[in-house]
Design an enzyme around this catalytic site. Sequence first.
Site, PDB file in Angstrom:
ATOM      1  N   VAL A  88     -65.323 -12.202 -26.548  1.00 16.91           N
ATOM      2  CA  VAL A  88     -64.075 -11.910 -25.841  1.00 16.91           C
ATOM      3  C   VAL A  88     -62.889 -11.960 -26.808  1.00 16.91           C
ATOM      4  CG1 VAL A  88     -64.922 -12.767 -23.632  1.00 16.91           C
ATOM      5  CG2 VAL A  88     -63.742 -14.335 -25.181  1.00 16.91           C
ATOM      6  N   GLU A  89     -61.793 -11.340 -26.360  1.00 16.27           N
ATOM      7  CA  GLU A  89     -60.557 -11.349 -27.152  1.00 16.27           C
ATOM      8  C   GLU A  89     -59.537 -12.348 -26.631  1.00 16.27           C
ATOM      9  OE1 GLU A  89     -59.101  -7.389 -26.980  1.00 16.27           O
ATOM     10  OE2 GLU A  89     -60.685  -6.549 -28.258  1.00 16.27           O
ATOM     11  N   THR A  90     -59.625 -12.659 -25.340  1.00 14.86           N
ATOM     12  CA  THR A  90     -58.606 -13.490 -24.694  1.00 14.86           C
ATOM     13  C   THR A  90     -59.252 -14.585 -23.862  1.00 14.86           C
ATOM     14  OG1 THR A  90     -57.091 -11.603 -24.555  1.00 14.86           O
ATOM     15  CG2 THR A  90     -56.665 -13.455 -23.073  1.00 14.86           C
ATOM     16  N   ARG A 122     -56.409 -14.501 -28.309  1.00 16.87           N
ATOM     17  CA  ARG A 122     -55.176 -14.637 -27.529  1.00 16.87           C
ATOM     18  C   ARG A 122     -55.406 -15.702 -26.473  1.00 16.87           C
ATOM     19  NH1 ARG A 122     -54.775  -9.911 -25.918  1.00 16.87           N
ATOM     20  NH2 ARG A 122     -52.985  -9.065 -27.065  1.00 16.87           N
ATOM     21  N   GLN A 322     -62.909  -8.180 -21.685  1.00 22.79           N
ATOM     22  CA  GLN A 322     -62.710  -8.934 -22.917  1.00 22.79           C
ATOM     23  C   GLN A 322     -61.968 -10.243 -22.676  1.00 22.79           C
ATOM     24  OE1 GLN A 322     -63.675  -8.167 -26.303  1.00 22.79           O
ATOM     25  NE2 GLN A 322     -65.073  -6.971 -25.032  1.00 22.79           N
TER      26      GLN A 322
END
Length: 384
Positions: A88-90, A122, A322
């Site tokens: 994942v990004e966040t 993030r 994500q």
Amino acid sequence: MLSRTVVSVSAVSSTSPTSLSRFLCKVNPTIPRFLGLKKLPHNFTNCTAWNKDLNLNRKCSTRMDNFTTKASAAAQPLTNADELIGSVETFIFDCDGVIWKGDKLIDGVPQTLDMLRSRGKRLVFVTNNSTKSRKQYGKKFESLGLDVSEEEIFASSFAAAAYLKSIDFPKDKKASNNLFYFLQWGFVYVVGEDGILKELELAGFQYLGGPEDGGKKIELKPGFLMEHDKDVGAVVVGFDRYFNYYKVQYGTLCIRENPGCLFIATNRDAVTHLTDAQEWAGGGSMVGAFVGSTQHEPLVVGKPSTFMMDYLANKFGILKSQICMVGDRLDTDILFGQNGGCKTLLVLSGVTSLSMLQSPSNSIKPDFYTNKISDFLSLKASAV
């Protein structure tokens, strides 16, 4: 704070009741699923997803069709933190029970957040607690030694103001050219604390009520009739330590008697963590009083409604696939993530215990569960 005397004005213009009724009824039938309801709440016909002819903001109708509890296999214990972090990004974190309990930081939180930032993730912090504004929450993070910016914080107090803004709720009686103008709205009655008031002020909305009504009492004498402001077009109910009968009656009159008045709840949490010693009655107890007195369901802007998820995804340009939602409550945090199409991680450091998660009566299953978020630091990738 706006101080006003009660005035006797008509809440509806010269528009005929018949035409106004037809005008209000053209709404998107998928709205209830967006809010997790079986049917439209009272007076919801003027809340969101209006007929195109009304030329109003329709942002809140995003992904309504996806507001359903997804079927899930049994939750799995988190054994490979690196794999989840890399997928994942966040990360969206709940606060109470995940980052802190009361005013006490949960062990290992600073190091965990630093590690995630170092890996380019993030971080967003979403709380259903409406007692503080984003700025006030920023100060709480700072007091606990956490470096979190105001732009990374989303409280349900902010969500209430953001929702009113998204539906073009007027900032005064002459501010709007849409149906709200004809209904003569322009004021919000607040049952809640300073956080809601500050967010409404920042958004430019005028309000009544709040903590100052906490000291007001009703002297019930024969023939007594309580007056209320006919210009109130929304009642916002959040957690309120100054809750009293005056507020219940005033808000009830607005919801029941002001045509089209919105009933908005910041959240329906059963309990909250005011201290780390025990659980305390949450905002849901205040909302429940109004559900009982009005016999109507509120529009909930906090978790598990997808409003904040859609807002965050649009603001940051995040793909929901994500995102990993991390929380301690099944019926708010985990359901919030599932309804938004995100990965979900339950931590057992707050409200939910392992026995509650594994109970046969529990139908909400996260993708993973672990004891606390600092397990990210200790759980290593499985050996190949």
